[in-house]
Scaffold this motif. Structure first.
Motif, PDB file in Angstrom:
ATOM      1  N   THR A 137       0.846  -1.193   0.000  1.00 37.69           N
ATOM      2  CA  THR A 137       0.000   0.000   0.000  1.00 37.69           C
ATOM      3  C   THR A 137       0.879   1.239   0.000  1.00 37.69           C
ATOM      4  O   THR A 137       1.754   1.381   0.861  1.00 37.69           O
ATOM      5  CB  THR A 137      -0.910   0.038   1.255  1.00 37.69           C
ATOM      6  OG1 THR A 137      -1.653  -1.183   1.324  1.00 37.69           O
ATOM      7  CG2 THR A 137      -1.864   1.215   1.197  1.00 37.69           C
ATOM      8  N   GLU A 138       0.642   2.129  -0.974  1.00 37.70           N
ATOM      9  CA  GLU A 138       1.380   3.396  -1.015  1.00 37.70           C
ATOM     10  C   GLU A 138       0.746   4.370  -0.018  1.00 37.70           C
ATOM     11  O   GLU A 138      -0.475   4.433   0.112  1.00 37.70           O
ATOM     12  CB  GLU A 138       1.329   3.999  -2.413  1.00 37.70           C
ATOM     13  CG  GLU A 138       2.176   3.273  -3.430  1.00 37.70           C
ATOM     14  CD  GLU A 138       2.190   3.999  -4.760  1.00 37.70           C
ATOM     15  OE1 GLU A 138       2.677   5.149  -4.797  1.00 37.70           O
ATOM     16  OE2 GLU A 138       1.704   3.412  -5.740  1.00 37.70           O
ATOM     17  N   LYS A 139       1.601   5.133   0.666  1.00 38.37           N
ATOM     18  CA  LYS A 139       1.128   6.106   1.642  1.00 38.37           C
ATOM     19  C   LYS A 139       1.590   7.503   1.242  1.00 38.37           C
ATOM     20  O   LYS A 139       2.655   7.664   0.650  1.00 38.37           O
ATOM     21  CB  LYS A 139       1.694   5.789   3.038  1.00 38.37           C
ATOM     22  CG  LYS A 139       1.288   4.423   3.569  1.00 38.37           C
ATOM     23  CD  LYS A 139      -0.141   4.423   4.033  1.00 38.37           C
ATOM     24  CE  LYS A 139      -0.516   3.101   4.657  1.00 38.37           C
ATOM     25  NZ  LYS A 139      -1.893   3.046   5.076  1.00 38.37           N
ATOM     26  N   GLU A 140       0.795   8.502   1.615  1.00 38.33           N
ATOM     27  CA  GLU A 140       1.201   9.885   1.380  1.00 38.33           C
ATOM     28  C   GLU A 140       2.012  10.356   2.573  1.00 38.33           C
ATOM     29  O   GLU A 140       1.578  11.176   3.370  1.00 38.33           O
ATOM     30  CB  GLU A 140      -0.031  10.763   1.161  1.00 38.33           C
ATOM     31  CG  GLU A 140      -0.761  10.462  -0.136  1.00 38.33           C
ATOM     32  CD  GLU A 140      -1.914  11.410  -0.380  1.00 38.33           C
ATOM     33  OE1 GLU A 140      -2.005  12.425   0.325  1.00 38.33           O
ATOM     34  OE2 GLU A 140      -2.724  11.121  -1.268  1.00 38.33           O
ATOM     35  N   SER A 141       3.193   9.796   2.696  1.00 35.85           N
ATOM     36  CA  SER A 141       4.061  10.095   3.831  1.00 35.85           C
ATOM     37  C   SER A 141       5.508  10.015   3.375  1.00 35.85           C
ATOM     38  O   SER A 141       5.885   9.106   2.638  1.00 35.85           O
ATOM     39  CB  SER A 141       3.810   9.072   4.951  1.00 35.85           C
ATOM     40  OG  SER A 141       4.810   9.164   5.938  1.00 35.85           O
ATOM     41  N   ARG A 142       6.303  10.967   3.828  1.00 35.10           N
ATOM     42  CA  ARG A 142       7.729  10.932   3.483  1.00 35.10           C
ATOM     43  C   ARG A 142       8.474   9.923   4.340  1.00 35.10           C
ATOM     44  O   ARG A 142       9.434   9.314   3.897  1.00 35.10           O
ATOM     45  CB  ARG A 142       8.348  12.320   3.664  1.00 35.10           C
ATOM     46  CG  ARG A 142       7.882  13.306   2.634  1.00 35.10           C
ATOM     47  CD  ARG A 142       8.585  14.629   2.779  1.00 35.10           C
ATOM     48  NE  ARG A 142       8.150  15.578   1.780  1.00 35.10           N
ATOM     49  CZ  ARG A 142       8.637  16.787   1.653  1.00 35.10           C
ATOM     50  NH1 ARG A 142       9.553  17.220   2.493  1.00 35.10           N
ATOM     51  NH2 ARG A 142       8.191  17.589   0.713  1.00 35.10           N
ATOM     52  N   THR A 143       8.045   9.756   5.580  1.00 34.71           N
ATOM     53  CA  THR A 143       8.755   8.839   6.475  1.00 34.71           C
ATOM     54  C   THR A 143       8.386   7.380   6.212  1.00 34.71           C
ATOM     55  O   THR A 143       9.222   6.494   6.346  1.00 34.71           O
ATOM     56  CB  THR A 143       8.471   9.172   7.955  1.00 34.71           C
ATOM     57  OG1 THR A 143       7.059   9.203   8.161  1.00 34.71           O
ATOM     58  CG2 THR A 143       9.078  10.511   8.331  1.00 34.71           C
ATOM     59  N   VAL A 144       7.116   7.121   5.861  1.00 34.45           N
ATOM     60  CA  VAL A 144       6.673   5.751   5.555  1.00 34.45           C
ATOM     61  C   VAL A 144       5.907   5.787   4.229  1.00 34.45           C
ATOM     62  O   VAL A 144       4.677   5.819   4.204  1.00 34.45           O
ATOM     63  CB  VAL A 144       5.780   5.183   6.678  1.00 34.45           C
ATOM     64  CG1 VAL A 144       5.411   3.729   6.386  1.00 34.45           C
ATOM     65  CG2 VAL A 144       6.454   5.289   8.029  1.00 34.45           C
ATOM     66  N   PRO A 145       6.615   5.779   3.087  1.00 35.08           N
ATOM     67  CA  PRO A 145       5.938   5.885   1.795  1.00 35.08           C
ATOM     68  C   PRO A 145       5.254   4.601   1.337  1.00 35.08           C
ATOM     69  O   PRO A 145       4.418   4.626   0.449  1.00 35.08           O
ATOM     70  CB  PRO A 145       7.086   6.242   0.839  1.00 35.08           C
ATOM     71  CG  PRO A 145       8.307   5.670   1.492  1.00 35.08           C
ATOM     72  CD  PRO A 145       8.074   5.762   2.962  1.00 35.08           C
ATOM     73  N   LEU A 146       5.615   3.478   1.961  1.00 34.32           N
ATOM     74  CA  LEU A 146       5.088   2.196   1.514  1.00 34.32           C
ATOM     75  C   LEU A 146       4.936   1.258   2.709  1.00 34.32           C
ATOM     76  O   LEU A 146       5.791   1.219   3.594  1.00 34.32           O
ATOM     77  CB  LEU A 146       6.077   1.584   0.504  1.00 34.32           C
ATOM     78  CG  LEU A 146       5.616   0.465  -0.420  1.00 34.32           C
ATOM     79  CD1 LEU A 146       4.436   0.906  -1.281  1.00 34.32           C
ATOM     80  CD2 LEU A 146       6.768   0.016  -1.311  1.00 34.32           C
ATOM     81  N   THR A 147       3.810   0.545   2.761  1.00 31.54           N
ATOM     82  CA  THR A 147       3.602  -0.468   3.796  1.00 31.54           C
ATOM     83  C   THR A 147       3.243  -1.777   3.102  1.00 31.54           C
ATOM     84  O   THR A 147       2.888  -1.789   1.918  1.00 31.54           O
ATOM     85  CB  THR A 147       2.471  -0.081   4.774  1.00 31.54           C
ATOM     86  OG1 THR A 147       1.248   0.021   4.054  1.00 31.54           O
ATOM     87  CG2 THR A 147       2.776   1.217   5.488  1.00 31.54           C
ATOM     88  N   ALA A 148       3.329  -2.862   3.853  1.00 34.39           N
ATOM     89  CA  ALA A 148       2.986  -4.169   3.289  1.00 34.39           C
ATOM     90  C   ALA A 148       2.389  -5.043   4.377  1.00 34.39           C
ATOM     91  O   ALA A 148       2.717  -4.889   5.558  1.00 34.39           O
ATOM     92  CB  ALA A 148       4.223  -4.836   2.701  1.00 34.39           C
ATOM     93  N   GLU A 149       1.494  -5.939   3.966  1.00 32.09           N
ATOM     94  CA  GLU A 149       0.938  -6.913   4.901  1.00 32.09           C
ATOM     95  C   GLU A 149       1.069  -8.307   4.304  1.00 32.09           C
ATOM     96  O   GLU A 149       0.642  -8.560   3.184  1.00 32.09           O
ATOM     97  CB  GLU A 149      -0.524  -6.619   5.216  1.00 32.09           C
ATOM     98  CG  GLU A 149      -1.067  -7.574   6.284  1.00 32.09           C
ATOM     99  CD  GLU A 149      -2.420  -7.154   6.821  1.00 32.09           C
ATOM    100  OE1 GLU A 149      -3.402  -7.819   6.467  1.00 32.09           O
ATOM    101  OE2 GLU A 149      -2.474  -6.176   7.588  1.00 32.09           O
ATOM    102  N   LEU A 150       1.676  -9.179   5.089  1.00 31.85           N
ATOM    103  CA  LEU A 150       1.875 -10.564   4.696  1.00 31.85           C
ATOM    104  C   LEU A 150       0.825 -11.427   5.388  1.00 31.85           C
ATOM    105  O   LEU A 150       0.590 -11.281   6.589  1.00 31.85           O
ATOM    106  CB  LEU A 150       3.275 -11.018   5.115  1.00 31.85           C
ATOM    107  CG  LEU A 150       3.616 -12.493   4.918  1.00 31.85           C
ATOM    108  CD1 LEU A 150       3.835 -12.809   3.455  1.00 31.85           C
ATOM    109  CD2 LEU A 150       4.856 -12.862   5.708  1.00 31.85           C
TER     110      LEU A 150
END
Length: 197
Positions: free
Chosen positions: A94-107
Motif C-alpha cells: 500500500t502506497e502512503k502519502e508520507s515521506r517517512t513511511v511511503p510504503l507499507t505491506a501486509e503478509l
C-alpha cells in the motif's frame, strides 16, 4: 597595481570554485536521484526477505519445538509448521502519502501453531509435551523507513484449536475459554480484586 591584480585573481578563483561546486552538487544530486530504488525493486527486496525468513523457519522447526518462551508473567513452548509443508502466502503493498513511511505491506501466511499451556514456573514447561494445535493465518505488517523494511506487527489468528487426547486430535469446545489460558487463571482475577480484606 598589485592590489588590483590580486583582487582580479581572487575574484577569478571564487568564480571558478563556485562554478565547480555548483556543477559537482548538480551531478551528485542527479546521481542520487537516479540511484534511488524503484517501487518494484523495494517490493522485490521484501519478497526476498520473506523467502529467507520462510527458509530459516523451516530449518529451525526442530530447535524451536523445545525452546521455552517467556512473556511476562508466563512461560510456554511454541512452534509453527506450514500446512502441507510448503508456505502459502500473499503479500499486499500500500502506497502512503508520507515521506517517512511511503510504503507499507501486509503478509498473510497459513500456519499451524503448536503451543503448550501457559505456566508461571519455567520448570513446569521444560518437560511439557502436551501441545495444542491451532490452524490459522499469521498476519505480519511491514513499513518502509529510510529505504529499509521493518516488521511492525505480528498476529496469529486461529480458525480452530485441537488437543491431542489418547493419540487423536480432538476439537476444543468453542464455547469454553481458550485452553491455553485455563491453567493461568487457577487463582482467578476475582481473588486479586479482593483488596479490601
Amino acid at each position: 597595481m598589485r592590489a588590483v591584480g590580486f583582487l582580479k585573481y581572487a575574484a577569478a578563483m571564487v568564480a571558478l570554485c563556485a562554478a565547480g561546486c555548483a556543477s559537482t552538487g548538480g551531478t551528485s544530486a542527479a546521481g542520487a536521484a537516479s540511484s534511488a530504488p524503484t517501487q518494484e525493486e523495494l517490493q522485490a527486496k521484501l519478497h526476498a526477505s520473506v523467502e529467507e525468513e520462510v527458509a530459516s523457519a523451516r530449518k529451525s522447526q526442530g530447535a524451536a519445538r523445545n525452546a521455552i518462551i517467556y512473556k511476562r508473567p508466563y512461560y510456554y513452548k511454541e512452534y509453527f509448521e506450514f500446512p502441507g509443508g510448503e508456505p502459502v502466502y500473499s503479500l499486499d503493498f500500500t502506497e502512503k502519502e508520507s515521506r517517512t513511511v511511503p510504503l507499507t505491506a501486509e503478509l498473510e501466511v497459513e500456519k499451524v501453531r503448536y503451543a503448550t499451556r501457559f505456566k508461571t514456573e519455567r520448570d513446569a514447561v521444560q518437560g511439557d509435551e502436551n501441545y495444542l494445535r491451532s490452524h490459522g493465518i499469521n498476519y505480519i505488517s511491514y513499513e518502509l523507513r529510510n529505504g529499509e523494511w521493518r516488521r511492525v506487527g505480528d498476529l496469529f489468528l486461529a480458525d480452530s484449536t485441537q488437543e491431542n487426547i489418547g493419540g487423536e486430535w480432538t476439537q476444543i469446545n468453542e464455547e469454553k475459554r481458550p485452553a491455553a489460558l485455563v491453567e493461568t487463571e487457577s487463582k482467578g482475577w476475582f481473588e486479586r480484586l479482593k483488596f479490601w480484606k
